[in-house]
Design a protein around this motif. Structure first.
Motif, PDB file in Angstrom:
ATOM      1  N   LYS A 179     -10.042   2.868  11.237  1.00  0.00           N
ATOM      2  CA  LYS A 179      -9.414   3.398  12.442  1.00  0.00           C
ATOM      3  C   LYS A 179     -10.463   3.664  13.512  1.00  0.00           C
ATOM      4  O   LYS A 179     -11.491   4.266  13.268  1.00  0.00           O
ATOM      5  N   GLY A 180     -10.205   3.179  14.716  1.00  0.00           N
ATOM      6  CA  GLY A 180     -11.135   3.359  15.825  1.00  0.00           C
ATOM      7  C   GLY A 180     -11.906   2.117  16.158  1.00  0.00           C
ATOM      8  O   GLY A 180     -12.506   1.991  17.210  1.00  0.00           O
ATOM      9  N   LEU A 218      -7.494  11.430   5.736  1.00  0.00           N
ATOM     10  CA  LEU A 218      -6.657  10.746   4.757  1.00  0.00           C
ATOM     11  C   LEU A 218      -5.663   9.806   5.425  1.00  0.00           C
ATOM     12  O   LEU A 218      -5.336   8.746   4.883  1.00  0.00           O
ATOM     13  N   PHE A 219      -5.192  10.166   6.603  1.00  0.00           N
ATOM     14  CA  PHE A 219      -4.310   9.264   7.345  1.00  0.00           C
ATOM     15  C   PHE A 219      -5.078   8.013   7.786  1.00  0.00           C
ATOM     16  O   PHE A 219      -4.534   6.902   7.787  1.00  0.00           O
ATOM     17  N   TRP A 263      -4.396   4.014   6.997  1.00  0.00           N
ATOM     18  CA  TRP A 263      -4.444   2.970   8.035  1.00  0.00           C
ATOM     19  C   TRP A 263      -5.291   1.787   7.563  1.00  0.00           C
ATOM     20  O   TRP A 263      -4.934   0.623   7.758  1.00  0.00           O
ATOM     21  N   THR A 264      -6.413   2.097   6.928  1.00  0.00           N
ATOM     22  CA  THR A 264      -7.296   1.032   6.440  1.00  0.00           C
ATOM     23  C   THR A 264      -6.607   0.196   5.363  1.00  0.00           C
ATOM     24  O   THR A 264      -6.736  -1.027   5.322  1.00  0.00           O
ATOM     25  N   PRO A 298       0.837  -1.205   0.000  1.00  0.00           N
ATOM     26  CA  PRO A 298       0.000   0.000   0.000  1.00  0.00           C
ATOM     27  C   PRO A 298       0.870   1.251   0.000  1.00  0.00           C
ATOM     28  O   PRO A 298       1.896   1.297   0.687  1.00  0.00           O
ATOM     29  N   MET A 299       0.469   2.244  -0.780  1.00  0.00           N
ATOM     30  CA  MET A 299       1.285   3.444  -0.941  1.00  0.00           C
ATOM     31  C   MET A 299       0.433   4.702  -0.812  1.00  0.00           C
ATOM     32  O   MET A 299      -0.684   4.764  -1.346  1.00  0.00           O
TER      33      MET A 299
END
Length: 357
Positions: free
Chosen positions: A355-356, A342-343, A347-348, A239-240
Protein backbone atom coordinates in the motif's frame (compact mmCIF):
# COMPACT_ATOMS: atom_id res chain seq x y z
CA UNK A 1 -35.43 5.45 41.46
CA UNK A 2 -33.15 3.03 43.28
CA UNK A 3 -32.15 -0.20 41.59
CA UNK A 4 -29.73 -3.09 41.82
CA UNK A 5 -27.62 -5.48 39.80
CA UNK A 6 -27.97 -9.08 41.00
CA UNK A 7 -25.42 -11.62 39.80
CA UNK A 8 -25.99 -15.34 39.43
CA UNK A 9 -23.80 -16.05 42.46
CA UNK A 10 -26.05 -13.89 44.67
CA UNK A 11 -23.86 -10.77 44.69
CA UNK A 12 -25.88 -7.53 44.79
CA UNK A 13 -24.72 -4.04 43.76
CA UNK A 14 -26.96 -1.04 44.31
CA UNK A 15 -27.33 2.20 42.37
CA UNK A 16 -29.82 4.50 40.68
CA UNK A 17 -32.00 3.54 37.71
CA UNK A 18 -32.05 5.90 34.75
CA UNK A 19 -35.25 4.32 33.46
CA UNK A 20 -37.74 1.58 34.26
CA UNK A 21 -36.41 -1.03 31.81
CA UNK A 22 -35.26 -4.37 33.22
CA UNK A 23 -32.42 -6.54 31.94
CA UNK A 24 -31.10 -10.08 31.88
CA UNK A 25 -27.75 -10.97 30.32
CA UNK A 26 -24.16 -12.02 30.76
CA UNK A 27 -22.38 -9.35 32.81
CA UNK A 28 -19.01 -8.26 31.37
CA UNK A 29 -16.68 -5.32 31.93
CA UNK A 30 -14.76 -2.99 29.61
CA UNK A 31 -11.66 -1.11 30.77
CA UNK A 32 -11.61 1.62 28.08
CA UNK A 33 -11.50 5.25 29.17
CA UNK A 34 -13.38 6.47 26.09
CA UNK A 35 -15.72 5.04 23.48
CA UNK A 36 -18.90 4.39 25.45
CA UNK A 37 -21.11 5.01 22.41
CA UNK A 38 -18.99 2.72 20.25
CA UNK A 39 -19.26 0.05 22.97
CA UNK A 40 -23.03 0.47 23.24
CA UNK A 41 -23.43 0.09 19.48
CA UNK A 42 -20.83 -2.65 18.87
CA UNK A 43 -22.92 -5.73 17.93
CA UNK A 44 -20.35 -7.97 19.62
CA UNK A 45 -21.96 -6.98 22.95
CA UNK A 46 -25.35 -8.37 21.88
CA UNK A 47 -27.37 -9.68 24.87
CA UNK A 48 -24.73 -8.65 27.42
CA UNK A 49 -24.91 -6.29 30.39
CA UNK A 50 -21.84 -4.08 30.02
CA UNK A 51 -20.02 -2.59 33.02
CA UNK A 52 -17.57 0.26 32.37
CA UNK A 53 -14.64 0.57 34.77
CA UNK A 54 -13.90 4.22 33.95
CA UNK A 55 -15.78 6.23 36.60
CA UNK A 56 -17.19 9.17 34.57
CA UNK A 57 -19.39 8.28 31.59
CA UNK A 58 -21.24 10.63 29.25
CA UNK A 59 -18.79 13.51 29.56
CA UNK A 60 -18.59 14.15 25.81
CA UNK A 61 -22.17 13.28 24.83
CA UNK A 62 -23.17 11.25 21.79
CA UNK A 63 -23.26 11.79 18.01
CA UNK A 64 -24.51 9.81 15.02
CA UNK A 65 -21.01 9.62 13.53
CA UNK A 66 -19.88 7.38 16.42
CA UNK A 67 -22.58 4.74 15.81
CA UNK A 68 -21.11 1.32 15.00
CA UNK A 69 -24.37 -0.35 13.93
CA UNK A 70 -27.98 0.44 13.13
CA UNK A 71 -28.93 0.24 16.83
CA UNK A 72 -27.65 -0.90 20.20
CA UNK A 73 -27.85 -4.61 20.96
CA UNK A 74 -26.68 -4.52 24.60
CA UNK A 75 -29.13 -5.71 27.26
CA UNK A 76 -27.99 -3.36 30.03
CA UNK A 77 -25.46 -0.74 31.11
CA UNK A 78 -23.70 -0.45 34.50
CA UNK A 79 -21.65 2.68 35.21
CA UNK A 80 -20.27 4.86 38.00
CA UNK A 81 -21.10 8.52 37.49
CA UNK A 82 -23.50 9.50 34.68
CA UNK A 83 -22.61 12.96 33.36
CA UNK A 84 -25.71 15.13 32.94
CA UNK A 85 -24.24 17.42 30.29
CA UNK A 86 -21.44 16.39 27.96
CA UNK A 87 -18.97 18.83 26.45
CA UNK A 88 -17.62 18.19 22.96
CA UNK A 89 -17.77 20.12 19.70
CA UNK A 90 -19.13 17.03 17.93
CA UNK A 91 -21.86 16.34 20.51
CA UNK A 92 -25.41 16.09 19.20
CA UNK A 93 -27.15 14.83 22.32
CA UNK A 94 -26.69 13.57 25.86
CA UNK A 95 -25.92 9.96 26.74
CA UNK A 96 -28.97 9.69 29.03
CA UNK A 97 -31.32 10.51 26.14
CA UNK A 98 -29.53 8.00 23.91
CA UNK A 99 -29.95 5.25 26.52
CA UNK A 100 -33.64 6.04 26.91
CA UNK A 101 -34.23 6.27 23.15
CA UNK A 102 -32.53 2.90 22.67
CA UNK A 103 -34.47 1.44 25.62
CA UNK A 104 -31.28 0.35 27.37
CA UNK A 105 -31.65 -0.36 31.12
CA UNK A 106 -29.01 1.71 32.92
CA UNK A 107 -27.90 1.47 36.55
CA UNK A 108 -25.54 4.27 37.62
CA UNK A 109 -23.85 5.43 40.83
CA UNK A 110 -22.65 1.83 41.13
CA UNK A 111 -19.37 0.66 42.67
CA UNK A 112 -18.12 -0.65 39.32
CA UNK A 113 -14.75 -1.54 40.85
CA UNK A 114 -16.54 -4.05 43.09
CA UNK A 115 -18.50 -5.45 40.14
CA UNK A 116 -15.30 -5.85 38.13
CA UNK A 117 -13.42 -7.52 40.98
CA UNK A 118 -16.25 -10.01 41.38
CA UNK A 119 -16.26 -10.91 37.67
CA UNK A 120 -12.46 -11.19 37.58
CA UNK A 121 -12.58 -13.51 40.56
CA UNK A 122 -15.65 -15.61 39.73
CA UNK A 123 -15.78 -15.26 35.94
CA UNK A 124 -18.48 -13.84 33.69
CA UNK A 125 -21.96 -14.84 34.79
CA UNK A 126 -25.60 -14.06 34.24
CA UNK A 127 -27.02 -10.98 35.96
CA UNK A 128 -30.20 -8.91 36.10
CA UNK A 129 -31.04 -5.23 36.55
CA UNK A 130 -34.17 -4.59 38.62
CA UNK A 131 -35.67 -1.94 40.85
CA UNK A 132 -34.76 -1.99 44.53
CA UNK A 133 -38.26 -3.14 45.50
CA UNK A 134 -38.50 -5.96 42.94
CA UNK A 135 -40.28 -9.02 44.31
CA UNK A 136 -38.51 -12.35 44.66
CA UNK A 137 -40.92 -13.75 42.08
CA UNK A 138 -39.85 -11.09 39.55
CA UNK A 139 -36.18 -11.68 40.34
CA UNK A 140 -36.52 -15.45 39.90
CA UNK A 141 -38.40 -14.98 36.63
CA UNK A 142 -35.74 -12.69 35.16
CA UNK A 143 -32.87 -14.87 36.37
CA UNK A 144 -34.51 -17.86 34.67
CA UNK A 145 -34.37 -16.19 31.25
CA UNK A 146 -31.69 -18.10 29.27
CA UNK A 147 -28.74 -16.38 27.61
CA UNK A 148 -29.51 -16.04 23.89
CA UNK A 149 -27.50 -18.24 21.54
CA UNK A 150 -28.72 -17.00 18.14
CA UNK A 151 -27.03 -13.63 18.52
CA UNK A 152 -25.27 -13.57 15.12
CA UNK A 153 -28.64 -13.94 13.38
CA UNK A 154 -29.90 -10.97 15.40
CA UNK A 155 -27.10 -8.55 14.51
CA UNK A 156 -26.13 -9.43 10.93
CA UNK A 157 -27.30 -7.28 8.04
CA UNK A 158 -30.77 -8.35 6.89
CA UNK A 159 -29.84 -7.84 3.23
CA UNK A 160 -26.80 -7.51 0.99
CA UNK A 161 -25.50 -4.01 0.28
CA UNK A 162 -22.53 -2.47 -1.53
CA UNK A 163 -20.00 0.21 -0.60
CA UNK A 164 -18.62 1.05 -4.03
CA UNK A 165 -15.01 1.89 -4.81
CA UNK A 166 -12.44 1.53 -7.60
CA UNK A 167 -10.19 -1.02 -5.87
CA UNK A 168 -10.35 -4.79 -5.36
CA UNK A 169 -13.73 -6.33 -4.63
CA UNK A 170 -14.07 -7.78 -1.11
CA UNK A 171 -17.09 -9.75 0.07
CA UNK A 172 -17.64 -9.06 3.77
CA UNK A 173 -19.41 -11.75 5.78
CA UNK A 174 -21.25 -9.73 8.41
CA UNK A 175 -21.48 -11.51 11.76
CA UNK A 176 -22.04 -8.20 13.58
CA UNK A 177 -19.49 -5.91 11.98
CA UNK A 178 -18.51 -2.52 13.39
CA UNK A 179 -18.98 0.39 11.02
CA UNK A 180 -15.39 1.51 11.56
CA UNK A 181 -14.08 -1.80 10.23
CA UNK A 182 -16.10 -1.25 7.07
CA UNK A 183 -14.81 2.32 6.89
CA UNK A 184 -11.22 1.12 7.26
CA UNK A 185 -11.58 -1.37 4.41
CA UNK A 186 -13.39 1.16 2.23
CA UNK A 187 -10.81 3.89 2.93
CA UNK A 188 -8.16 1.38 1.89
CA UNK A 189 -9.70 1.49 -1.58
CA UNK A 190 -11.76 -1.70 -1.56
CA UNK A 191 -15.19 -2.15 -3.07
CA UNK A 192 -17.23 -3.93 -0.41
CA UNK A 193 -20.20 -6.24 -0.81
CA UNK A 194 -21.56 -6.88 2.67
CA UNK A 195 -23.60 -10.07 2.95
CA UNK A 196 -25.71 -11.68 5.71
CA UNK A 197 -24.05 -14.27 7.93
CA UNK A 198 -26.03 -17.15 6.41
CA UNK A 199 -24.87 -16.48 2.84
CA UNK A 200 -23.66 -19.68 1.17
CA UNK A 201 -20.12 -20.12 -0.14
CA UNK A 202 -21.24 -20.64 -3.73
CA UNK A 203 -23.25 -17.39 -3.58
CA UNK A 204 -20.15 -15.54 -2.40
CA UNK A 205 -17.95 -17.04 -5.10
CA UNK A 206 -20.58 -16.15 -7.73
CA UNK A 207 -19.96 -12.49 -6.80
CA UNK A 208 -16.42 -12.92 -8.18
CA UNK A 209 -14.60 -11.34 -5.23
CA UNK A 210 -10.89 -10.59 -5.08
CA UNK A 211 -10.94 -11.35 -1.37
CA UNK A 212 -13.14 -12.39 1.54
CA UNK A 213 -13.39 -10.71 4.94
CA UNK A 214 -14.86 -12.39 8.04
CA UNK A 215 -16.08 -9.86 10.57
CA UNK A 216 -16.27 -9.55 14.32
CA UNK A 217 -19.48 -10.55 16.07
CA UNK A 218 -21.06 -11.78 19.30
CA UNK A 219 -21.34 -15.11 21.04
CA UNK A 220 -19.69 -18.52 20.98
CA UNK A 221 -18.33 -19.39 17.51
CA UNK A 222 -19.46 -22.99 18.02
CA UNK A 223 -23.07 -21.79 18.07
CA UNK A 224 -22.96 -21.19 14.30
CA UNK A 225 -21.82 -24.57 12.85
CA UNK A 226 -23.58 -23.82 9.56
CA UNK A 227 -21.36 -20.75 9.09
CA UNK A 228 -18.24 -22.79 9.87
CA UNK A 229 -19.19 -25.22 7.09
CA UNK A 230 -19.44 -22.39 4.55
CA UNK A 231 -16.11 -20.91 5.68
CA UNK A 232 -14.51 -24.33 5.10
CA UNK A 233 -15.64 -24.17 1.48
CA UNK A 234 -14.17 -20.68 1.02
CA UNK A 235 -10.72 -21.27 2.51
CA UNK A 236 -8.07 -21.28 -0.21
CA UNK A 237 -10.39 -19.91 -2.90
CA UNK A 238 -9.51 -16.24 -2.35
CA UNK A 239 -7.33 -14.19 0.05
CA UNK A 240 -9.05 -14.14 3.43
CA UNK A 241 -8.80 -11.87 6.49
CA UNK A 242 -10.70 -12.47 9.74
CA UNK A 243 -11.15 -10.32 12.83
CA UNK A 244 -12.36 -11.46 16.27
CA UNK A 245 -15.27 -13.88 15.68
CA UNK A 246 -14.05 -14.22 12.10
CA UNK A 247 -10.65 -15.30 13.47
CA UNK A 248 -12.31 -17.95 15.65
CA UNK A 249 -14.49 -19.24 12.79
CA UNK A 250 -11.43 -19.64 10.56
CA UNK A 251 -9.66 -21.63 13.27
CA UNK A 252 -12.65 -23.94 13.73
CA UNK A 253 -13.03 -24.38 9.97
CA UNK A 254 -9.41 -25.52 9.79
CA UNK A 255 -9.83 -28.02 12.64
CA UNK A 256 -8.65 -26.04 15.68
CA UNK A 257 -10.60 -25.54 18.91
CA UNK A 258 -11.94 -22.52 20.79
CA UNK A 259 -12.79 -22.07 24.47
CA UNK A 260 -14.40 -19.53 26.75
CA UNK A 261 -12.15 -17.17 28.69
CA UNK A 262 -12.82 -16.62 32.38
CA UNK A 263 -13.71 -12.94 32.00
CA UNK A 264 -12.65 -12.08 28.46
CA UNK A 265 -10.67 -9.21 26.99
CA UNK A 266 -12.65 -5.99 26.63
CA UNK A 267 -11.02 -2.57 26.42
CA UNK A 268 -8.81 -0.33 24.30
CA UNK A 269 -5.62 -0.95 26.27
CA UNK A 270 -4.73 -4.61 25.66
CA UNK A 271 -1.03 -5.29 24.90
CA UNK A 272 -0.37 -7.68 22.00
CA UNK A 273 3.06 -8.97 20.94
CA UNK A 274 3.77 -9.42 17.25
CA UNK A 275 5.90 -12.58 17.14
CA UNK A 276 7.06 -11.82 13.59
CA UNK A 277 9.01 -8.69 14.59
CA UNK A 278 8.99 -8.63 18.40
CA UNK A 279 6.99 -5.40 18.66
CA UNK A 280 4.28 -4.88 21.27
CA UNK A 281 1.16 -3.03 20.14
CA UNK A 282 -1.66 -1.65 22.26
CA UNK A 283 -4.96 -2.91 20.92
CA UNK A 284 -8.71 -2.57 21.24
CA UNK A 285 -10.43 -5.85 22.09
CA UNK A 286 -13.86 -7.29 22.77
CA UNK A 287 -14.11 -11.05 23.01
CA UNK A 288 -15.05 -13.74 25.49
CA UNK A 289 -13.64 -16.70 23.55
CA UNK A 290 -10.16 -17.58 22.29
CA UNK A 291 -8.43 -20.06 20.02
CA UNK A 292 -6.80 -22.93 21.90
CA UNK A 293 -3.07 -22.79 21.20
CA UNK A 294 -2.49 -26.54 21.60
CA UNK A 295 -5.10 -27.28 18.92
CA UNK A 296 -3.04 -25.39 16.30
CA UNK A 297 0.08 -27.55 16.57
CA UNK A 298 -0.76 -30.12 13.90
CA UNK A 299 -2.39 -27.61 11.55
CA UNK A 300 -0.83 -25.51 8.76
CA UNK A 301 -1.17 -22.38 10.89
CA UNK A 302 1.48 -20.16 12.46
CA UNK A 303 0.76 -18.08 15.55
CA UNK A 304 1.68 -14.47 14.75
CA UNK A 305 0.44 -12.58 17.82
CA UNK A 306 -0.08 -13.32 21.51
CA UNK A 307 -1.63 -11.40 24.38
CA UNK A 308 1.09 -10.10 26.69
CA UNK A 309 -1.15 -10.33 29.77
CA UNK A 310 -2.16 -13.99 29.56
CA UNK A 311 -0.35 -15.49 26.55
CA UNK A 312 -3.53 -16.30 24.62
CA UNK A 313 -3.52 -16.48 20.82
CA UNK A 314 -4.19 -13.09 19.22
CA UNK A 315 -3.28 -13.76 15.60
CA UNK A 316 -2.35 -16.46 13.10
CA UNK A 317 -1.61 -17.02 9.43
CA UNK A 318 -1.74 -19.98 7.09
CA UNK A 319 1.65 -21.44 6.15
CA UNK A 320 0.81 -21.75 2.44
CA UNK A 321 -2.52 -20.03 1.68
CA UNK A 322 -3.20 -16.24 1.54
CA UNK A 323 -5.07 -16.23 4.83
CA UNK A 324 -4.54 -14.50 8.17
CA UNK A 325 -6.61 -13.41 11.15
CA UNK A 326 -6.41 -11.53 14.43
CA UNK A 327 -8.41 -11.77 17.63
CA UNK A 328 -8.33 -8.04 18.35
CA UNK A 329 -9.71 -4.97 16.55
CA UNK A 330 -7.15 -3.16 14.38
CA UNK A 331 -9.51 -0.29 13.53
CA UNK A 332 -8.77 2.60 15.90
CA UNK A 333 -12.19 3.96 16.77
CA UNK A 334 -11.96 4.18 19.69
CA UNK A 335 -8.50 3.08 20.65
CA UNK A 336 -4.91 3.32 19.45
CA UNK A 337 -3.92 3.17 15.79
CA UNK A 338 -1.01 0.74 16.33
CA UNK A 339 -2.61 -2.01 14.28
CA UNK A 340 -3.89 -0.32 11.12
CA UNK A 341 -1.01 -2.00 9.28
CA UNK A 342 -3.09 -5.18 9.18
CA UNK A 343 -5.42 -3.63 6.62
CA UNK A 344 -2.36 -2.82 4.50
CA UNK A 345 -1.31 -6.48 4.73
CA UNK A 346 -4.73 -7.50 3.42
CA UNK A 347 -4.33 -5.03 0.54
CA UNK A 348 -1.04 -6.70 -0.37
CA UNK A 349 -2.71 -10.12 -0.44
CA UNK A 350 -5.46 -8.71 -2.66
CA UNK A 351 -3.25 -6.82 -5.13
CA UNK A 352 0.32 -8.05 -4.74
CA UNK A 353 1.31 -4.43 -4.07
CA UNK A 354 2.48 -2.70 -0.95
CA UNK A 355 0.00 0.00 0.00
CA UNK A 356 1.33 3.41 -1.01
CA UNK A 357 3.36 2.16 -3.95
Amino acid sequence: MKGKLILEDGSVFTGDLLNEYKATGEVVFNTGMTGYQEILTDPSYCSQIVTLTFPLIGNYGVADKFMQSRESFVNGFIIGELCDEGSNWQKENELAKFLNDQKIPCLYNVDTRAVTRTIRSQGCMKGIIVSEDASQEEIDKLMAVPIKLDVVAEVTTPETYVMDNDGPHVVVMDFGIKQNILNSLHNLGCKLTVVPADTKADEIMAMNPDGIFLSNGPGDPKDVPEVIEEVKKLIGKKPMFGICLGHQLISLALGANTYKLKFGHRGSNQPVKNLLNGRVHISSQNHGYAVEEASLKELPLEITHINVNDGTVEGMRHTSLPLFSVQYHPEASPGPDDNMYLFDQFWTLLTGETKGE
